[in-house]
Design an enzyme around this catalytic site. Structure first.
Site, PDB file in Angstrom:
ATOM      1  N   SER A 136       0.868  -1.185   0.000  1.00  0.00           N
ATOM      2  CA  SER A 136       0.000   0.000   0.000  1.00  0.00           C
ATOM      3  C   SER A 136       0.898   1.227   0.000  1.00  0.00           C
ATOM      4  CB  SER A 136      -0.866  -0.001   1.265  1.00  0.00           C
ATOM      5  OG  SER A 136      -1.441   1.276   1.479  1.00  0.00           O
ATOM      6  N   TYR A 149      -2.359  -1.965  10.259  1.00  0.00           N
ATOM      7  CA  TYR A 149      -2.290  -1.881   8.783  1.00  0.00           C
ATOM      8  C   TYR A 149      -0.968  -1.237   8.372  1.00  0.00           C
ATOM      9  CZ  TYR A 149      -4.095  -1.281   3.999  1.00  0.00           C
ATOM     10  OH  TYR A 149      -4.284  -1.351   2.631  1.00  0.00           O
TER      11      TYR A 149
HETATM   12  N1  LIG Z   1      -8.681   0.004  -1.705  1.00  0.00           N
HETATM   13  C1  LIG Z   1      -7.668   0.802  -1.448  1.00  0.00           C
HETATM   14  O1  LIG Z   1      -7.827   2.037  -1.469  1.00  0.00           O
HETATM   15  C2  LIG Z   1      -6.300   0.231  -1.163  1.00  0.00           C
HETATM   16  C3  LIG Z   1      -5.233   1.127  -1.006  1.00  0.00           C
HETATM   17  C4  LIG Z   1      -3.963   0.617  -0.788  1.00  0.00           C
HETATM   18  C5  LIG Z   1      -3.751  -0.747  -0.733  1.00  0.00           C
HETATM   19  N2  LIG Z   1      -4.801  -1.606  -0.874  1.00  0.00           N
HETATM   20  C6  LIG Z   1      -4.505  -3.040  -0.812  1.00  0.00           C
HETATM   21  O2  LIG Z   1      -4.936  -3.639  -2.028  1.00  0.00           O
HETATM   22  C7  LIG Z   1      -5.290  -5.015  -1.782  1.00  0.00           C
HETATM   23  C8  LIG Z   1      -6.680  -5.275  -2.306  1.00  0.00           C
HETATM   24  O3  LIG Z   1      -7.573  -4.420  -1.609  1.00  0.00           O
HETATM   25  P1  LIG Z   1      -9.063  -4.123  -2.092  1.00  0.00           P
HETATM   26  O4  LIG Z   1      -9.301  -2.684  -1.844  1.00  0.00           O
HETATM   27  O5  LIG Z   1      -9.314  -4.711  -3.415  1.00  0.00           O
HETATM   28  O6  LIG Z   1      -9.861  -4.942  -0.958  1.00  0.00           O
HETATM   29  P2  LIG Z   1     -11.326  -5.629  -0.982  1.00  0.00           P
HETATM   30  O7  LIG Z   1     -11.716  -5.791   0.443  1.00  0.00           O
HETATM   31  O8  LIG Z   1     -12.218  -4.859  -1.862  1.00  0.00           O
HETATM   32  O9  LIG Z   1     -11.017  -7.069  -1.612  1.00  0.00           O
HETATM   33  C9  LIG Z   1     -10.157  -7.945  -0.923  1.00  0.00           C
HETATM   34  C10 LIG Z   1     -10.454  -9.366  -1.330  1.00  0.00           C
HETATM   35  O10 LIG Z   1      -9.552 -10.185  -0.557  1.00  0.00           O
HETATM   36  C11 LIG Z   1     -10.282 -11.283  -0.050  1.00  0.00           C
HETATM   37  N3  LIG Z   1      -9.657 -11.756   1.196  1.00  0.00           N
HETATM   38  C12 LIG Z   1      -9.597 -11.118   2.383  1.00  0.00           C
HETATM   39  N4  LIG Z   1      -8.996 -11.884   3.292  1.00  0.00           N
HETATM   40  C13 LIG Z   1      -8.665 -13.039   2.667  1.00  0.00           C
HETATM   41  C14 LIG Z   1      -8.040 -14.230   3.089  1.00  0.00           C
HETATM   42  N5  LIG Z   1      -7.651 -14.409   4.357  1.00  0.00           N
HETATM   43  N6  LIG Z   1      -7.832 -15.215   2.186  1.00  0.00           N
HETATM   44  C15 LIG Z   1      -8.240 -15.062   0.899  1.00  0.00           C
HETATM   45  N7  LIG Z   1      -8.860 -13.947   0.448  1.00  0.00           N
HETATM   46  C16 LIG Z   1      -9.075 -12.957   1.325  1.00  0.00           C
HETATM   47  C17 LIG Z   1     -11.692 -10.756   0.199  1.00  0.00           C
HETATM   48  O11 LIG Z   1     -12.644 -11.834   0.236  1.00  0.00           O
HETATM   49  C18 LIG Z   1     -11.874  -9.829  -0.996  1.00  0.00           C
HETATM   50  O12 LIG Z   1     -12.432 -10.498  -2.107  1.00  0.00           O
HETATM   51  C19 LIG Z   1      -5.151  -5.218  -0.265  1.00  0.00           C
HETATM   52  O13 LIG Z   1      -3.911  -5.807   0.032  1.00  0.00           O
HETATM   53  C20 LIG Z   1      -5.214  -3.796   0.282  1.00  0.00           C
HETATM   54  O14 LIG Z   1      -4.579  -3.681   1.521  1.00  0.00           O
HETATM   55  C21 LIG Z   1      -6.079  -1.158  -1.074  1.00  0.00           C
END
Ligand SMILES: NC(=O)c1ccc[n+]([C@@H]2O[C@H](COP(=O)([O-])OP(=O)(O)OC[C@H]3O[C@@H](n4cnc5c(N)ncnc54)[C@H](O)[C@@H]3O)[C@@H](O)[C@H]2O)c1
Length: 262
Positions: A136, A149
């Site tokens: 992130s 986080y």
């Molecule tokens: N959305 C943002 O603004 C943002 C910003 C920076 C980083 N990120 C990172 O990007 C990545 C994706 O985030 P996102 O926003 O798409 O999240 P999201 O919550 O929309 O999707 C995450 C997916 O991961 C799956 N998941 C969660 N825990 C799990 C586990 N233990 N085993 C298998 N699957 C699991 C969930 O079921 C979901 O489908 C993450 O690592 C998050 O930290 C997101």
């Protein structure tokens, strides 16, 4: 690392950034795309849409990672690129339970370690393959109210850096994506019900996950280690590195400004 004809695994691919990464990988001509998620219904629907293969697995345990790898190899015969993307959001503080801290640690750090431990020997033997960890932008800074986080995403970047130092010369591509805000269920869920000033601030620079995934896969295809979705994150990181105390004061002032505006 070009994705054409490669077998690609994406974890957390049932929605959000992971689903978009799987879609872009398929569009770049991947030989197979494994859509792994805790939620099988979501994974199955993404896989059906992009012509991939759905796997239900929990990346917070070594068994879950083994399941993904075994099923991917049984379906496609090999894994060329493994994108460790699954993550969990939510506010956290020092006072959260050890269980809550361990869950973030396992999903944001150990999932990358278990996958690398299982996949690296064969990738080194073939002198071919890639591991991409999705951390992130907070790995290059830190955000308020996100103790676990921030700490685990910093650790994810440090682990990926170490892999890149130790294994790049053995023919393995290592990348670390550090996205900023994306309009995924994670971010929208966090902003839903948040004070209006915070929600507006969070949404201001948030981009569509498909756009973020395209930038990340462009970075992978250009063999870049650090892959940003927002160019301004580089500037934030440079300011923080140049004068840490000044940067911390700025963060406090910005957050207090938002907080007093509620
Ligand atoms: N959305 C943002 O603004 C943002 C910003 C920076 C980083 N990120 C990172 O990007 C990545 C994706 O985030 P996102 O926003 O798409 O999240 P999201 O919550 O929309 O999707 C995450 C997916 O991961 C799956 N998941 C969660 N825990 C799990 C586990 N233990 N085993 C298998 N699957 C699991 C969930 O079921 C979901 O489908 C993450 O690592 C998050 O930290 C997101």
């Amino acid at each position: 690392m070009k994705l054409a004809d490669q077998v690609v695994v994406v974890t957390g691919a049932g929605q959000g950034l992971g689903a978009a990464l799987a879609e872009v990988a398929a569009g770049r001509g991947a030989a197979g795309v494994v859509v792994a998620d805790l939620d099988l219904d979501h994974a199955t629907s993404v896989a059906a849409r992009i012509g991939g293969f759905a796997v239900r697995a929990d990346v917070s345990t070594p068994d879950g990672i083994d399941t993904i790898i075994e099923q991917a190899i049984s379906r496609y015969g090999r894994i060329d690129l493994y994108m460790s993307n699954a993550g969990i959001g939510g506010r956290s503080t020092v006072f959260d339970s050890d269980e809550a801290w361990t869950r973030q640690w396992n999903i944001h750090v150990m999932a990358h370690v278990w996958a690398a431990r299982a996949l690296l020997p064969e990738m080194i033997r073939r002198a071919h393959g890639g591991l991409v960890n999705v951390a992130s932008s907070v790995a290059l800074s830190s955000q308020p109210d996100s103790a676990a986080y921030n700490a685990t995403k910093h650790a994810a970047l440090a682990f990926a850096e170490t892999l890149a130092i130790d294994h790049h010369d053995q023919g393995v591509y290592i990348g670390c994506a550090c996205p900023q805000g994306m309009r995924t269920p994670m971010l929208m869920g966090q902003l839903d019900g948040a004070p209006p000033a915070i929600a507006a601030f969070g949404l201001a620079s948030a981009i569509d996950p498909l756009e973020a995934a395209t930038r990340i896969i462009d970075g992978i295809e250009a063999d870049r280690f650090l892959i940003l979705t927002h160019a301004e994150v580089q500037t934030y990181a440079q300011r923080r590195a140049a004068d840490h105390d000044r940067w911390l004061n700025g963060m406090r002032r910005m957050y207090q400004g938002l907080a007093t505006d509620l």
